[in-house]
Design a protein around this motif. Structure first.
Motif, PDB file in Angstrom:
ATOM      1  N   TYR A   1      56.858   8.622  92.234  1.00  0.00           N
ATOM      2  CA  TYR A   1      57.345   7.432  91.547  1.00  0.00           C
ATOM      3  C   TYR A   1      56.175   6.623  90.976  1.00  0.00           C
ATOM      4  N   ARG A   2      55.116   6.484  91.750  1.00  0.00           N
ATOM      5  CA  ARG A   2      53.968   5.719  91.271  1.00  0.00           C
ATOM      6  C   ARG A   2      53.248   6.462  90.137  1.00  0.00           C
TER       7      ARG A   2
ATOM      8  N   ASN B   1      55.459   6.017  87.019  1.00  0.00           N
ATOM      9  CA  ASN B   1      55.338   4.663  86.472  1.00  0.00           C
ATOM     10  C   ASN B   1      54.025   4.473  85.743  1.00  0.00           C
TER      11      ASN B   1
ATOM     12  N   SER C   1      53.657   3.771  81.733  1.00  0.00           N
ATOM     13  CA  SER C   1      52.969   2.574  81.243  1.00  0.00           C
ATOM     14  C   SER C   1      51.861   2.923  80.263  1.00  0.00           C
TER      15      SER C   1
ATOM     16  N   ALA D   1      60.540   7.696  86.579  1.00  0.00           N
ATOM     17  CA  ALA D   1      59.969   6.350  86.532  1.00  0.00           C
ATOM     18  C   ALA D   1      60.993   5.291  86.931  1.00  0.00           C
ATOM     19  N   GLU D   2      62.273   5.637  86.867  1.00  0.00           N
ATOM     20  CA  GLU D   2      63.329   4.701  87.236  1.00  0.00           C
ATOM     21  C   GLU D   2      64.018   5.115  88.521  1.00  0.00           C
TER      22      GLU D   2
END
Length: 353
Positions: free
Chosen positions: A169-170, A173, A177, A188-189
Protein backbone atom coordinates in the motif's frame (compact mmCIF):
# COMPACT_ATOMS: atom_id res chain seq x y z
CA UNK A 1 28.58 -6.69 -7.90
CA UNK A 2 26.36 -9.17 -6.10
CA UNK A 3 25.81 -8.66 -2.39
CA UNK A 4 26.46 -11.58 -0.07
CA UNK A 5 23.66 -13.05 1.99
CA UNK A 6 25.51 -11.97 5.13
CA UNK A 7 25.56 -8.31 4.03
CA UNK A 8 21.87 -8.47 3.13
CA UNK A 9 21.05 -9.92 6.53
CA UNK A 10 23.07 -7.19 8.22
CA UNK A 11 21.23 -4.48 6.27
CA UNK A 12 17.89 -6.04 7.15
CA UNK A 13 18.73 -5.97 10.86
CA UNK A 14 20.02 -2.39 10.81
CA UNK A 15 16.83 -1.09 9.25
CA UNK A 16 14.31 -3.38 10.90
CA UNK A 17 10.83 -1.90 11.14
CA UNK A 18 9.76 -0.88 14.65
CA UNK A 19 6.10 -1.65 14.14
CA UNK A 20 5.27 -0.70 17.74
CA UNK A 21 6.22 2.91 16.97
CA UNK A 22 4.58 3.05 13.54
CA UNK A 23 1.60 5.39 13.19
CA UNK A 24 -0.29 2.84 11.11
CA UNK A 25 0.08 0.21 13.83
CA UNK A 26 -0.70 2.66 16.62
CA UNK A 27 -4.22 3.17 15.29
CA UNK A 28 -5.08 -0.37 16.42
CA UNK A 29 -3.74 -0.01 19.97
CA UNK A 30 -6.19 2.44 21.49
CA UNK A 31 -9.94 2.19 21.18
CA UNK A 32 -12.17 5.25 21.10
CA UNK A 33 -14.35 5.68 24.17
CA UNK A 34 -17.75 4.09 24.14
CA UNK A 35 -20.54 6.49 23.22
CA UNK A 36 -23.33 7.29 25.66
CA UNK A 37 -25.68 5.11 23.62
CA UNK A 38 -23.23 2.19 23.69
CA UNK A 39 -22.79 2.48 27.45
CA UNK A 40 -26.55 2.70 27.95
CA UNK A 41 -27.00 -0.44 25.84
CA UNK A 42 -24.38 -2.35 27.84
CA UNK A 43 -26.06 -1.26 31.09
CA UNK A 44 -29.35 -2.53 29.70
CA UNK A 45 -27.85 -5.85 28.59
CA UNK A 46 -26.19 -6.28 32.00
CA UNK A 47 -29.58 -5.89 33.67
CA UNK A 48 -30.98 -8.58 31.35
CA UNK A 49 -28.24 -11.19 31.68
CA UNK A 50 -28.57 -11.42 35.48
CA UNK A 51 -32.24 -12.38 35.15
CA UNK A 52 -33.13 -16.11 35.44
CA UNK A 53 -35.60 -16.16 32.52
CA UNK A 54 -33.29 -17.16 29.65
CA UNK A 55 -36.05 -17.29 27.03
CA UNK A 56 -37.16 -13.79 27.96
CA UNK A 57 -33.59 -12.48 27.83
CA UNK A 58 -33.02 -13.96 24.38
CA UNK A 59 -36.25 -12.41 23.07
CA UNK A 60 -35.29 -8.95 24.35
CA UNK A 61 -31.68 -9.25 23.19
CA UNK A 62 -32.65 -10.54 19.74
CA UNK A 63 -35.17 -7.74 19.26
CA UNK A 64 -32.59 -5.12 20.28
CA UNK A 65 -30.04 -6.47 17.82
CA UNK A 66 -32.53 -6.66 14.97
CA UNK A 67 -33.59 -3.08 15.67
CA UNK A 68 -29.96 -1.84 15.48
CA UNK A 69 -27.57 -4.31 13.84
CA UNK A 70 -24.50 -2.23 14.76
CA UNK A 71 -25.02 -3.03 18.44
CA UNK A 72 -23.68 -6.56 18.05
CA UNK A 73 -20.11 -5.34 17.54
CA UNK A 74 -19.67 -3.92 21.03
CA UNK A 75 -21.20 -7.05 22.59
CA UNK A 76 -18.80 -9.31 20.73
CA UNK A 77 -15.87 -7.15 21.76
CA UNK A 78 -16.57 -6.93 25.49
CA UNK A 79 -17.14 -10.66 25.86
CA UNK A 80 -13.88 -11.56 24.11
CA UNK A 81 -15.21 -12.65 20.72
CA UNK A 82 -14.40 -11.40 17.23
CA UNK A 83 -16.59 -10.89 14.17
CA UNK A 84 -15.15 -14.00 12.54
CA UNK A 85 -14.91 -16.20 15.65
CA UNK A 86 -18.62 -16.26 16.41
CA UNK A 87 -19.55 -17.08 12.80
CA UNK A 88 -16.99 -19.88 12.59
CA UNK A 89 -18.20 -21.45 15.84
CA UNK A 90 -21.86 -21.17 14.91
CA UNK A 91 -21.39 -22.70 11.47
CA UNK A 92 -19.95 -25.82 13.07
CA UNK A 93 -23.15 -26.27 15.11
CA UNK A 94 -25.65 -24.74 12.71
CA UNK A 95 -25.00 -27.01 9.76
CA UNK A 96 -25.83 -30.12 11.75
CA UNK A 97 -29.02 -28.55 13.08
CA UNK A 98 -30.14 -27.26 9.68
CA UNK A 99 -30.01 -23.64 10.83
CA UNK A 100 -29.04 -20.63 8.73
CA UNK A 101 -25.88 -18.83 9.82
CA UNK A 102 -25.55 -15.47 8.05
CA UNK A 103 -22.40 -14.39 6.24
CA UNK A 104 -22.25 -11.18 8.28
CA UNK A 105 -22.04 -11.01 12.08
CA UNK A 106 -24.42 -8.02 11.93
CA UNK A 107 -27.28 -10.31 10.81
CA UNK A 108 -26.78 -12.78 13.63
CA UNK A 109 -30.20 -12.17 15.21
CA UNK A 110 -32.10 -12.00 11.90
CA UNK A 111 -32.18 -15.70 10.93
CA UNK A 112 -33.21 -18.93 12.62
CA UNK A 113 -29.53 -19.27 13.49
CA UNK A 114 -30.37 -17.10 16.50
CA UNK A 115 -31.66 -20.30 18.10
CA UNK A 116 -28.04 -21.28 18.74
CA UNK A 117 -26.40 -17.86 18.40
CA UNK A 118 -28.48 -16.39 21.21
CA UNK A 119 -27.56 -18.95 23.89
CA UNK A 120 -23.94 -18.92 22.65
CA UNK A 121 -23.71 -15.15 23.08
CA UNK A 122 -25.70 -15.04 26.31
CA UNK A 123 -23.38 -17.53 28.00
CA UNK A 124 -20.40 -15.30 27.29
CA UNK A 125 -22.21 -12.08 28.20
CA UNK A 126 -23.20 -13.57 31.54
CA UNK A 127 -19.62 -14.62 32.23
CA UNK A 128 -18.44 -11.02 31.77
CA UNK A 129 -21.27 -8.58 32.40
CA UNK A 130 -22.88 -10.74 35.05
CA UNK A 131 -19.94 -9.95 37.33
CA UNK A 132 -20.89 -6.26 37.38
CA UNK A 133 -23.38 -5.56 40.14
CA UNK A 134 -22.92 -1.81 40.35
CA UNK A 135 -24.94 1.02 38.87
CA UNK A 136 -24.44 4.60 37.74
CA UNK A 137 -21.12 6.29 36.93
CA UNK A 138 -19.01 3.50 38.43
CA UNK A 139 -20.54 0.99 36.04
CA UNK A 140 -19.88 3.28 33.08
CA UNK A 141 -16.21 3.49 34.09
CA UNK A 142 -15.99 -0.30 34.23
CA UNK A 143 -17.40 -0.55 30.73
CA UNK A 144 -14.92 2.02 29.42
CA UNK A 145 -12.04 0.03 30.98
CA UNK A 146 -13.40 -3.19 29.51
CA UNK A 147 -13.65 -1.46 26.13
CA UNK A 148 -9.92 -0.62 26.14
CA UNK A 149 -8.87 -4.01 27.52
CA UNK A 150 -10.74 -6.07 24.94
CA UNK A 151 -10.02 -3.92 21.87
CA UNK A 152 -6.59 -5.38 20.89
CA UNK A 153 -8.01 -8.90 20.84
CA UNK A 154 -11.13 -7.86 18.94
CA UNK A 155 -9.15 -6.06 16.25
CA UNK A 156 -6.34 -8.63 16.06
CA UNK A 157 -7.54 -10.37 12.90
CA UNK A 158 -8.16 -7.14 11.03
CA UNK A 159 -4.83 -5.75 12.22
CA UNK A 160 -2.96 -8.79 10.95
CA UNK A 161 -4.75 -8.67 7.62
CA UNK A 162 -4.15 -4.98 7.02
CA UNK A 163 -0.58 -5.07 8.35
CA UNK A 164 0.28 -7.76 5.84
CA UNK A 165 -0.70 -5.41 3.00
CA UNK A 166 0.66 -2.16 4.43
CA UNK A 167 3.99 -2.49 2.59
CA UNK A 168 2.51 -2.71 -0.91
CA UNK A 169 0.00 0.00 0.00
CA UNK A 170 2.80 2.42 0.85
CA UNK A 171 4.69 1.57 -2.33
CA UNK A 172 1.54 2.04 -4.41
CA UNK A 173 0.79 5.39 -2.78
CA UNK A 174 4.33 6.59 -3.36
CA UNK A 175 4.30 5.54 -7.02
CA UNK A 176 0.91 7.12 -7.56
CA UNK A 177 2.09 10.40 -6.03
CA UNK A 178 5.11 10.39 -8.36
CA UNK A 179 3.04 9.64 -11.46
CA UNK A 180 4.62 6.23 -11.97
CA UNK A 181 2.33 3.67 -13.68
CA UNK A 182 1.78 0.34 -11.95
CA UNK A 183 -0.65 -2.53 -11.79
CA UNK A 184 -3.06 -3.03 -10.17
CA UNK A 185 -3.83 0.69 -9.84
CA UNK A 186 -6.43 -0.06 -7.18
CA UNK A 187 -3.67 -0.92 -4.68
CA UNK A 188 -3.24 2.77 -3.88
CA UNK A 189 -6.83 2.88 -2.62
CA UNK A 190 -7.54 -0.69 -1.62
CA UNK A 191 -4.47 -2.71 -0.61
CA UNK A 192 -6.66 -5.79 -0.16
CA UNK A 193 -7.56 -5.91 -3.85
CA UNK A 194 -6.46 -8.80 -6.04
CA UNK A 195 -2.77 -8.97 -6.95
CA UNK A 196 -1.43 -8.61 -10.48
CA UNK A 197 -1.26 -11.92 -12.35
CA UNK A 198 1.33 -12.85 -14.96
CA UNK A 199 1.37 -16.42 -16.30
CA UNK A 200 -0.41 -17.56 -13.15
CA UNK A 201 2.16 -15.95 -10.85
CA UNK A 202 0.90 -13.37 -8.36
CA UNK A 203 2.73 -10.13 -7.71
CA UNK A 204 1.71 -7.46 -5.25
CA UNK A 205 2.70 -4.78 -7.76
CA UNK A 206 4.01 -4.75 -11.32
CA UNK A 207 5.71 -1.67 -12.78
CA UNK A 208 4.73 -0.25 -15.23
CA UNK A 209 2.19 -2.93 -16.21
CA UNK A 210 1.54 -6.65 -16.31
CA UNK A 211 1.96 -6.58 -20.11
CA UNK A 212 5.35 -4.90 -19.89
CA UNK A 213 6.85 -5.75 -16.50
CA UNK A 214 10.10 -3.97 -15.72
CA UNK A 215 9.83 -4.43 -11.96
CA UNK A 216 7.79 -7.05 -10.13
CA UNK A 217 7.22 -6.65 -6.41
CA UNK A 218 6.62 -9.28 -3.75
CA UNK A 219 5.97 -7.96 -0.25
CA UNK A 220 6.07 -9.93 2.96
CA UNK A 221 5.95 -8.36 6.41
CA UNK A 222 5.76 -10.27 9.68
CA UNK A 223 5.39 -8.62 13.08
CA UNK A 224 5.13 -11.92 14.99
CA UNK A 225 6.59 -15.42 14.90
CA UNK A 226 6.03 -16.70 11.37
CA UNK A 227 6.44 -20.39 12.17
CA UNK A 228 7.22 -23.17 9.73
CA UNK A 229 4.32 -22.32 7.42
CA UNK A 230 5.38 -18.71 7.05
CA UNK A 231 8.95 -19.71 6.39
CA UNK A 232 8.00 -22.18 3.67
CA UNK A 233 5.40 -19.91 2.05
CA UNK A 234 7.70 -16.87 1.80
CA UNK A 235 10.58 -18.87 0.38
CA UNK A 236 8.37 -20.86 -1.98
CA UNK A 237 6.63 -17.80 -3.47
CA UNK A 238 9.90 -15.99 -4.06
CA UNK A 239 11.46 -19.11 -5.63
CA UNK A 240 8.43 -19.47 -7.90
CA UNK A 241 8.83 -15.87 -9.08
CA UNK A 242 12.57 -16.33 -9.59
CA UNK A 243 12.13 -19.49 -11.63
CA UNK A 244 9.44 -17.84 -13.78
CA UNK A 245 11.68 -14.86 -14.59
CA UNK A 246 14.72 -16.99 -15.34
CA UNK A 247 12.82 -19.38 -17.60
CA UNK A 248 10.87 -16.80 -19.58
CA UNK A 249 13.26 -13.89 -20.10
CA UNK A 250 16.67 -13.52 -21.64
CA UNK A 251 19.26 -12.10 -19.29
CA UNK A 252 19.10 -8.57 -20.73
CA UNK A 253 15.30 -8.30 -20.62
CA UNK A 254 14.51 -9.71 -17.21
CA UNK A 255 12.22 -7.77 -14.86
CA UNK A 256 13.80 -6.79 -11.57
CA UNK A 257 12.41 -8.95 -8.78
CA UNK A 258 12.03 -6.61 -5.82
CA UNK A 259 11.18 -7.92 -2.35
CA UNK A 260 9.64 -5.66 0.26
CA UNK A 261 10.58 -7.61 3.37
CA UNK A 262 10.42 -6.41 6.96
CA UNK A 263 9.33 -7.18 10.51
CA UNK A 264 10.67 -8.81 13.67
CA UNK A 265 8.77 -11.99 12.82
CA UNK A 266 11.61 -13.01 10.50
CA UNK A 267 13.91 -13.30 13.49
CA UNK A 268 12.01 -16.37 14.66
CA UNK A 269 13.00 -18.41 11.62
CA UNK A 270 15.76 -17.05 9.46
CA UNK A 271 15.33 -19.63 6.70
CA UNK A 272 12.31 -17.74 5.35
CA UNK A 273 14.25 -14.46 5.32
CA UNK A 274 17.28 -16.10 3.70
CA UNK A 275 15.07 -17.48 0.94
CA UNK A 276 13.56 -14.06 0.18
CA UNK A 277 16.93 -12.28 0.24
CA UNK A 278 18.63 -14.94 -1.89
CA UNK A 279 15.99 -15.23 -4.60
CA UNK A 280 15.18 -11.53 -5.05
CA UNK A 281 17.29 -9.15 -7.14
CA UNK A 282 16.85 -6.32 -4.65
CA UNK A 283 15.01 -5.78 -1.41
CA UNK A 284 13.75 -2.80 0.52
CA UNK A 285 12.19 -2.12 3.91
CA UNK A 286 9.96 0.60 5.33
CA UNK A 287 13.05 2.66 6.19
CA UNK A 288 14.61 2.11 2.76
CA UNK A 289 11.47 2.69 0.70
CA UNK A 290 13.47 5.23 -1.33
CA UNK A 291 15.27 2.30 -3.00
CA UNK A 292 12.08 1.61 -4.98
CA UNK A 293 12.31 5.08 -6.52
CA UNK A 294 15.95 4.59 -7.53
CA UNK A 295 15.12 1.32 -9.26
CA UNK A 296 12.05 2.80 -10.97
CA UNK A 297 14.02 5.84 -12.16
CA UNK A 298 16.72 3.69 -13.73
CA UNK A 299 14.52 0.94 -15.16
CA UNK A 300 11.92 3.31 -16.66
CA UNK A 301 14.13 6.32 -17.33
CA UNK A 302 11.91 8.69 -15.35
CA UNK A 303 13.08 12.06 -13.95
CA UNK A 304 12.96 11.00 -10.32
CA UNK A 305 15.38 12.21 -7.65
CA UNK A 306 16.23 11.00 -4.17
CA UNK A 307 17.60 13.10 -1.30
CA UNK A 308 19.39 11.08 1.38
CA UNK A 309 21.33 11.98 4.51
CA UNK A 310 25.05 11.58 3.83
CA UNK A 311 25.27 8.79 6.40
CA UNK A 312 22.63 6.79 4.50
CA UNK A 313 24.43 7.43 1.21
CA UNK A 314 27.63 6.02 2.66
CA UNK A 315 25.85 2.97 4.01
CA UNK A 316 24.09 2.26 0.73
CA UNK A 317 26.98 3.20 -1.55
CA UNK A 318 27.10 -0.31 -3.11
CA UNK A 319 23.40 -0.12 -4.01
CA UNK A 320 23.71 3.40 -5.44
CA UNK A 321 26.75 2.38 -7.48
CA UNK A 322 25.11 -0.83 -8.66
CA UNK A 323 22.25 1.20 -10.13
CA UNK A 324 24.52 3.96 -11.44
CA UNK A 325 22.35 6.35 -9.47
CA UNK A 326 24.84 8.99 -8.35
CA UNK A 327 23.22 11.40 -10.81
CA UNK A 328 19.80 11.19 -9.13
CA UNK A 329 20.88 10.96 -5.48
CA UNK A 330 21.67 14.19 -3.63
CA UNK A 331 22.52 15.30 -0.12
CA UNK A 332 19.42 15.82 1.97
CA UNK A 333 21.36 18.27 4.11
CA UNK A 334 21.75 20.59 1.09
CA UNK A 335 18.05 20.98 0.38
CA UNK A 336 16.92 24.55 0.87
CA UNK A 337 13.33 23.45 1.11
CA UNK A 338 11.45 20.15 1.25
CA UNK A 339 8.39 21.56 -0.50
CA UNK A 340 7.49 19.18 -3.32
CA UNK A 341 9.44 16.30 -1.79
CA UNK A 342 7.77 13.14 -0.50
CA UNK A 343 8.90 11.02 2.43
CA UNK A 344 10.16 7.60 1.43
CA UNK A 345 11.51 5.93 4.53
CA UNK A 346 14.76 7.61 5.53
CA UNK A 347 14.87 9.55 2.27
CA UNK A 348 12.93 12.16 0.33
CA UNK A 349 11.90 11.77 -3.30
CA UNK A 350 10.54 13.99 -6.05
CA UNK A 351 9.79 14.12 -9.77
CA UNK A 352 11.27 16.99 -11.75
CA UNK A 353 9.51 17.12 -15.14
Amino acid sequence: MTESLASKRAEFERHLWDHAADEFQAQFDERRELTKNEVAFLVQVRSWVVEPDEAGILNKLGAALRNDEDRIAVLLQVCGLTRNKILTDLRASGSAAGLTIPSSYRKIASTNGWNIAGPYLLKRLRAVLGQFDQNGPALEGLFQSLNQATWPGYIRQQRAKLSGHEAEYRVANLLSSLGVPFSPEEKAENPLCRDAQIDGISFDLVIPSARNPAIVVKSTVHTANIGQYGESKDHLEMSEARDWIDSRYASHGKPTLLAFVDGVGFRSNRAGLDGVLTKSDEFCQFKSLWKVVVIVAKRLGLPLHVALPRSIQREFAPFITRWNAHDIVMDQENLRSTVGWLEAGEGLVTRTD
